[in-house]
Motif scaffolding. Structure first.
Motif, PDB file in Angstrom:
ATOM      1  N   ILE A  93       0.838  -1.206   0.000  1.00 39.96           N
ATOM      2  CA  ILE A  93       0.000   0.000   0.000  1.00 39.96           C
ATOM      3  C   ILE A  93       0.868   1.250   0.000  1.00 39.96           C
ATOM      4  N   ARG A  94       1.951   1.216   0.768  1.00 41.31           N
ATOM      5  CA  ARG A  94       2.846   2.376   0.843  1.00 41.31           C
ATOM      6  C   ARG A  94       3.502   2.653  -0.511  1.00 41.31           C
ATOM      7  N   ASP A  95       3.964   1.606  -1.183  1.00 44.88           N
ATOM      8  CA  ASP A  95       4.720   1.804  -2.420  1.00 44.88           C
ATOM      9  C   ASP A  95       3.818   2.216  -3.584  1.00 44.88           C
ATOM     10  N   MET A  96       2.657   1.568  -3.735  1.00 46.72           N
ATOM     11  CA  MET A  96       1.721   1.953  -4.800  1.00 46.72           C
ATOM     12  C   MET A  96       0.380   1.288  -4.510  1.00 46.72           C
ATOM     13  N   ASP A  97      -0.544   2.071  -3.982  1.00 49.09           N
ATOM     14  CA  ASP A  97      -1.801   1.486  -3.514  1.00 49.09           C
ATOM     15  C   ASP A  97      -2.656   0.901  -4.643  1.00 49.09           C
ATOM     16  N   ILE A  98      -2.617   1.539  -5.830  1.00 50.29           N
ATOM     17  CA  ILE A  98      -3.430   1.013  -6.947  1.00 50.29           C
ATOM     18  C   ILE A  98      -2.903  -0.347  -7.400  1.00 50.29           C
ATOM     19  N   ALA A  99      -1.567  -0.452  -7.536  1.00 51.89           N
ATOM     20  CA  ALA A  99      -0.977  -1.735  -7.933  1.00 51.89           C
ATOM     21  C   ALA A  99      -1.236  -2.802  -6.869  1.00 51.89           C
ATOM     22  N   ALA A 100      -1.177  -2.397  -5.588  1.00 50.69           N
ATOM     23  CA  ALA A 100      -1.438  -3.357  -4.505  1.00 50.69           C
ATOM     24  C   ALA A 100      -2.862  -3.894  -4.590  1.00 50.69           C
ATOM     25  N   GLU A 101      -3.808  -3.014  -4.892  1.00 50.75           N
ATOM     26  CA  GLU A 101      -5.203  -3.452  -4.996  1.00 50.75           C
ATOM     27  C   GLU A 101      -5.385  -4.388  -6.190  1.00 50.75           C
ATOM     28  N   ILE A 102      -4.666  -4.128  -7.278  1.00 49.53           N
ATOM     29  CA  ILE A 102      -4.774  -4.980  -8.467  1.00 49.53           C
ATOM     30  C   ILE A 102      -4.282  -6.398  -8.183  1.00 49.53           C
ATOM     31  N   ILE A 103      -3.228  -6.525  -7.377  1.00 48.98           N
ATOM     32  CA  ILE A 103      -2.691  -7.862  -7.098  1.00 48.98           C
ATOM     33  C   ILE A 103      -3.408  -8.546  -5.937  1.00 48.98           C
ATOM     34  N   GLY A 104      -4.467  -7.913  -5.396  1.00 50.85           N
ATOM     35  CA  GLY A 104      -5.287  -8.613  -4.422  1.00 50.85           C
ATOM     36  C   GLY A 104      -5.235  -8.102  -3.008  1.00 50.85           C
ATOM     37  N   VAL A 105      -4.482  -7.026  -2.751  1.00 53.15           N
ATOM     38  CA  VAL A 105      -4.434  -6.472  -1.392  1.00 53.15           C
ATOM     39  C   VAL A 105      -5.680  -5.623  -1.158  1.00 53.15           C
ATOM     40  N   ASN A 106      -6.350  -5.875  -0.062  1.00 50.31           N
ATOM     41  CA  ASN A 106      -7.546  -5.102   0.295  1.00 50.31           C
ATOM     42  C   ASN A 106      -7.117  -3.807   0.985  1.00 50.31           C
ATOM     43  N   PRO A 107      -7.250  -2.629   0.337  1.00 50.45           N
ATOM     44  CA  PRO A 107      -6.777  -1.384   0.954  1.00 50.45           C
ATOM     45  C   PRO A 107      -7.490  -1.059   2.257  1.00 50.45           C
ATOM     46  N   LEU A 108      -8.811  -1.348   2.307  1.00 50.35           N
ATOM     47  CA  LEU A 108      -9.566  -1.067   3.527  1.00 50.35           C
ATOM     48  C   LEU A 108      -8.976  -1.819   4.710  1.00 50.35           C
ATOM     49  N   ARG A 109      -8.783  -3.129   4.539  1.00 45.60           N
ATOM     50  CA  ARG A 109      -8.273  -3.943   5.636  1.00 45.60           C
ATOM     51  C   ARG A 109      -6.838  -3.578   5.974  1.00 45.60           C
ATOM     52  N   ALA A 110      -6.003  -3.349   4.949  1.00 42.65           N
ATOM     53  CA  ALA A 110      -4.589  -3.057   5.202  1.00 42.65           C
ATOM     54  C   ALA A 110      -4.421  -1.737   5.953  1.00 42.65           C
ATOM     55  N   LYS A 111      -5.115  -0.695   5.506  1.00 38.81           N
ATOM     56  CA  LYS A 111      -4.956   0.614   6.162  1.00 38.81           C
ATOM     57  C   LYS A 111      -5.532   0.609   7.572  1.00 38.81           C
TER      58      LYS A 111
END
Length: 370
Positions: free
Chosen positions: A227-245
């Motif tokens: 999320i820190r490095d690139m949140d859009i790319a993280a979301e594309i590869i399956g990271v849930n921004p809501l849960r991570a933040k």
């Protein structure tokens, strides 16, 4: 030559994933822990405890928490002082018994918690508040998120000043820690031995550091860094921004709440929220992770040690050795901290932690570089 990794082989996945995979690092931390747990309690006195060791241990926990949020997850926060106040006032309420009033009548009253669980509950309540104030991070980031957390700082200080329930309707508006013991040894109050307060804070610091290091090396830490490095790319590869933040805000606020509870109950004993947890406290902890190193567990300790040691060292050199006025020394401290922040941001953004990594690289070859 002095820092060697050669010949250090791991033969299993568990050995490779242990907290300190390099044997030299592992033994070095064992020695530091042995000195801190076995030797220091026998030589500590009130001056060393109150001037250096307790502030260092407590600020290290706060810096760990803020570093998880800012350094690992990339979410800016200027509300550290307010979150420390939540931990302090929650600890106080659980130490003295939480009472709920409605319509002038007492509905129920929780029994008083012992000091250990009061500190833990201070962290838990701060984690809940942190999640609440972390919700804006889903829509805003950068400068706007910093302003939102700054608003949280001012709101929380105002809340603890205005709502008398938080300080048990005390006439002075202060909260004072009553005497509490753990296994028959006093931990809070004016008669508390220095070694007891030191060991109590050391326990929370060591446990916090172990939890933080393992979380940042695990799945949660990788999601935060994505999320820190690139949140859009993280979301594309399956990271849930809501849960991570929100998990970053929760874990960060938990550690900061623990530090606020210890700061009030064990270190100061009595606080007034406007003085103890003002915006200055937020910037102090932020400066610690900037100077120590963003995204580094060691950097959190290094920054806390530096900013705790600096006033003591300047007082010894300026006041005791050269006889300078104390106000000049205090102003000199502000100048040095400001200059160091500018230097680190320009020349070494990763702080003291990166300088330590470079030193280890040099020590691998010294004195035979070729």
């Amino acid at each position: 030559m002095f820092y060697r990794e050669a010949g250090d082989f791991n033969t299993s996945y568990a050995e490779d994933q242990q907290t300190f995979p390099i044997k030299f690092d592992r033994y070095r931390y064992y020695v530091v822990l042995f000195v801190a747990i076995v030797i220091v309690p026998f030589v500590i006195n009130d001056y060393w405890a109150n001037s250096l060791l307790l502030p260092f241990l407590i600020y290290a926990i706060a810096a760990l928490g803020l570093n998880i949020l800012v350094g690992y997850c990339g979410q800016v926060s200027l509300g550290t002082g307010g979150f420390m106040a939540v931990g302090a006032y929650s600890c106080y309420k659980f130490m003295t018994g939480v009472d709920i009033w409605w319509g002038g009548e007492l509905l129920f009253r929780l029994p008083e918690f012992n000091i250990f669980f009061s500190v833990i509950m201070g962290g838990v309540m701060t984690a809940l508040v942190g999640v609440l104030f972390g919700l804006p991070s889903l829509r805003i980031k950068g400068f706007y998120l910093a302003v939102a957390t700054l608003a949280a700082q001012f709101f929380l200080v105002w809340l603890f000043n205005r709502v008398a329930w938080f300080y048990n309707y005390s006439a002075s508006g202060q909260i004072s820690a009553p005497e509490r013991d753990l296994f028959g040894v006093l931990i809070t109050g004016p008669s508390t031995p220095a070694w007891a307060t030191y060991l109590f804070c050391l326990f929370f610091t060591v446990v916090s550091a172990v939890i933080a290091r393992n979380m940042t090396r695990g799945a949660a830490g990788r999601k935060w860094m994505a999320i820190r490095d690139m949140d859009i790319a993280a979301e594309i590869i399956g990271v849930n921004p809501l849960r991570a933040k929100l998990t970053a805000f929760m874990v960060s606020s938990f550690f900061i709440g623990i530090s606020g509870a210890l700061f009030f109950a064990v270190y100061l004993g009595a606080v007034e929220v406007g003085e103890a947890f003002s915006i200055t406290k937020s910037f102090l902890v932020l400066f610690m992770i900037i100077i120590g190193g963003l995204g580094s567990i060691f950097g959190s300790f290094a920054g806390a040690a530096f900013l705790v040691l600096l006033p003591v060292a300047l007082k010894v050199v300026g006041v005791d050795w050269f006889g300078w006025p104390t106000d000049i020394v205090a102003h000199l401290q502000l100048v040095i901290v400001g200059a160091l922040i500018i230097v680190f941001l320009i020349a070494e953004p990763h702080g003291i932690a990166q300088l330590w990594r470079v030193a280890k690289e040099k020590l691998r070859l010294w004195p035979f570089p070729h």
